[in-house]
Design an enzyme around this catalytic site. Structure first.
Site, PDB file in Angstrom:
ATOM      1  CB  SER A  15     -37.132  36.875 -22.700  1.00 23.08           C
ATOM      2  OG  SER A  15     -35.813  36.384 -22.691  1.00 23.08           O
ATOM      3  CG  HIS A  40     -37.702  36.280 -27.087  1.00 20.96           C
ATOM      4  ND1 HIS A  40     -37.776  36.668 -28.414  1.00 20.96           N
ATOM      5  CD2 HIS A  40     -36.503  36.715 -26.627  1.00 20.96           C
ATOM      6  CE1 HIS A  40     -36.663  37.326 -28.734  1.00 20.96           C
ATOM      7  NE2 HIS A  40     -35.874  37.357 -27.673  1.00 20.96           N
ATOM      8  CG  ASP A  42     -33.122  36.326 -25.478  1.00 23.88           C
ATOM      9  OD1 ASP A  42     -33.193  36.896 -26.585  1.00 23.88           O
ATOM     10  OD2 ASP A  42     -33.851  36.633 -24.511  1.00 23.88           O
ATOM     11  CG  MET A  44     -27.152  35.502 -25.476  1.00 25.16           C
ATOM     12  SD  MET A  44     -27.071  36.300 -23.878  1.00 25.16           S
ATOM     13  CE  MET A  44     -28.580  37.243 -23.899  1.00 25.16           C
ATOM     14  CG  HIS A  73     -32.936  37.406 -30.312  1.00 20.36           C
ATOM     15  ND1 HIS A  73     -32.954  38.370 -29.325  1.00 20.36           N
ATOM     16  CD2 HIS A  73     -32.122  37.891 -31.285  1.00 20.36           C
ATOM     17  CE1 HIS A  73     -32.194  39.381 -29.671  1.00 20.36           C
ATOM     18  NE2 HIS A  73     -31.662  39.111 -30.866  1.00 20.36           N
ATOM     19  CG  MET A  75     -28.594  38.179 -29.507  1.00 17.70           C
ATOM     20  SD  MET A  75     -29.095  38.537 -27.803  1.00 17.70           S
ATOM     21  CE  MET A  75     -30.152  37.143 -27.495  1.00 17.70           C
ATOM     22  CG  MET A 144     -31.799  43.986 -30.275  1.00 17.91           C
ATOM     23  SD  MET A 144     -32.634  42.708 -29.293  1.00 17.91           S
ATOM     24  CE  MET A 144     -32.016  43.048 -27.644  1.00 17.91           C
ATOM     25  CG  ASP A 182     -35.558  41.229 -27.021  1.00 18.39           C
ATOM     26  OD1 ASP A 182     -35.654  41.221 -25.785  1.00 18.39           O
ATOM     27  OD2 ASP A 182     -34.914  40.382 -27.673  1.00 18.39           O
TER      28      ASP A 182
HETATM   29  C1  DX5 Z   1     -31.221  40.786 -24.359  1.00 18.53           C
HETATM   30  C2  DX5 Z   1     -32.234  39.731 -24.803  1.00 18.53           C
HETATM   31  C3  DX5 Z   1     -33.604  39.984 -24.283  1.00 18.53           C
HETATM   32  C4  DX5 Z   1     -33.712  39.944 -22.810  1.00 18.53           C
HETATM   33  C5  DX5 Z   1     -34.895  40.743 -22.390  1.00 18.53           C
HETATM   34  O1  DX5 Z   1     -29.982  40.423 -24.832  1.00 18.53           O
HETATM   35  O2  DX5 Z   1     -32.315  39.681 -26.213  1.00 18.53           O
HETATM   36  O3  DX5 Z   1     -34.556  39.094 -24.849  1.00 18.53           O
HETATM   37  O4  DX5 Z   1     -33.806  38.642 -22.312  1.00 18.53           O
HETATM   38  O5  DX5 Z   1     -34.885  40.748 -21.021  1.00 18.53           O
HETATM   39  P1  DX5 Z   1     -35.440  41.946 -20.146  1.00 18.53           P
HETATM   40  O6  DX5 Z   1     -36.916  41.998 -20.415  1.00 18.53           O
HETATM   41  O7  DX5 Z   1     -35.107  41.493 -18.761  1.00 18.53           O
HETATM   42  O8  DX5 Z   1     -34.737  43.169 -20.564  1.00 18.53           O
HETATM   43 ZN    ZN Z   2     -34.113  38.486 -27.359  1.00 20.96          ZN
END
Ligand code: DX5
Ligand code: ZN
Length: 240
Positions: A15, A40, A42, A44, A73, A75, A144, A182
Site C-alpha cells: 500500500s 494498492h 488508498d 480517502m 481502494h 474509501m 478490512m 487490508d
Molecule cells: C487503511 C488502508 C490500508 C492501509 C494499510 O485505511 O486501507 O490499505 O494503508 O496500511 P498498514 O499495512 O500500515 O496497516
Molecule cells: Zn486499502
C-alpha cells in the site's frame, strides 16, 4: 459470475499510503523492483473516513513507472464521481465499500462497464452477511482488518471468522473472487489470514519500513506459503 482472470495463488499488494510521499516515484519503483504483484492505492475523501490521501492526478503520474496492476481502494462516500477519472488514470481494479448501502449494485455495474475489475470492501464492524448477495458479481472481496482511514494500525483478530466465512462461501459456490485483507498485515497476521482463507495481502507499514523491500516481500510470501491453509490455497484452483 465474476470475471475469471489468470490464476495466481497469492498476491502481495504493498500500500503506497505507507510510502514516503516526498519521493513517490522512487517508492513505486522500489515496489516494482521488489517483484510485488499489485500496487494498492488508498483513496480517502475526508468524509467516508477522517483522512485525505491522494487522487487520480497522482495515480496518473505514477502509472508509467510500472506495469503492476493498480488496485484502487475507494474509501469515499461518493465513489461514482471518481470512477472515470481513475479509469483514465490507469486503475485496473476499483473497490467500493458495502457500507454505502442501496446503490452498491449500481456502483459495481458502473465499474464493470468501464472494463475494470470490481472490488467490494467491508469494514470490521459490518457483518459479513452484507456482502453475500454481491459475491457472484465481484472479482475481489476486500476484508478490512483495521478500521479504515490510517495506515500503521494493529490487526483486529476478530475479523478472522469473516475471512473463514467468505472462503467457505467461495468453496460452496465455486465462485472465483479473490479474498483480500487490508490493515495491520505483517508476516504473522498474513499467515493467520492465509490459514483463514485469504489469498491477497495488502501491506503498508510492515513492508515500507524495511530497507530491503524485495526481501521483505519474499519473506511475506514464505510466511503465507508456510501457513497450512496457505499451502492448501496454492494447490486449490481459484479461477482468478
Ligand atoms: C487503511 C488502508 C490500508 C492501509 C494499510 O485505511 O486501507 O490499505 O494503508 O496500511 P498498514 O499495512 O500500515 O496497516
Ligand atoms: Zn486499502
Amino acid at each position: 459470475m465474476s470475471i475469471a482472470y489468470n490464476f495466481c495463488p497469492m498476491i502481495i499488494a504493498p500500500s503506497l499510503l505507507a510510502g514516503d510521499f516526498s519521493r513517490l516515484a522512487a517508492e513505486v519503483v522500489r515496489v516494482h523492483r521488489a517483484k510485488a504483484d499489485w500496487l494498492h492505492l488508498d483513496i480517502m475523501d475526508g468524509h467516508f473516513v477522517p483522512n485525505i490521501s491522494f487522487g487520480p492526478a497522482v495515480v496518473k503520474a505514477i502509472r508509467p513507472l510500472t506495469r503492476m496492476e493498480f488496485d484502487v481502494h475507494l474509501m469515499c462516500s461518493r465513489p461514482e464521481i471518481l470512477f472515470e477519472p481513475f479509469a483514465n488514470a490507469g486503475a485496473d481494479h476499483l473497490t467500493v465499500h458495502v457500507e454505502l448501502g442501496d446503490h452498491v449494485k449500481d456502483l459495481m455495474w458502473k465499474i464493470k462497464s468501464l472494463g475494470l475489475k470490481v472490488g467490494l470492501a467491508i469494514n470490521p464492524p459490518t457483518p459479513i452477511t452484507s456482502v453475500q448477495p454481491f459475491l457472484p458479481q465481484i472479482d475481489i472481496l476486500l476484508i478490512m482488518t483495521v478500521n479504515p482511514g490510517f495506515g500503521g494500525q494493529s490487526f483486529i483478530p476478530e475479523t478472522l471468522p469473516k475471512i473463514q466465512q467468505a472462503a467457505a462461501w467461495r468453496q460452496q459456490t465455486g465462485l472465483g473472487f479473490r479474498i483480500e485483507v487490508d490493515g495491520g498485515i505483517n508476516n504473522t497476521t498474513a499467515a493467520d489470514c492465509a490459514r483463514a482463507g485469504a489469498d491477497t495481502f495488502v501491506a503498508g507499514t510492515s513492508l515500507f519500513s524495511q530497507r530491503q523491500f524485495g526481501r521483505a516481500v519474499e519473506k511475506m510470501r514464505r510466511a503465507v506459503e508456510q501457513s497450512s491453509k496457505g499451502q492448501a490455497a496454492s494447490s486449490k484452483s481459484i479461477a482468478i
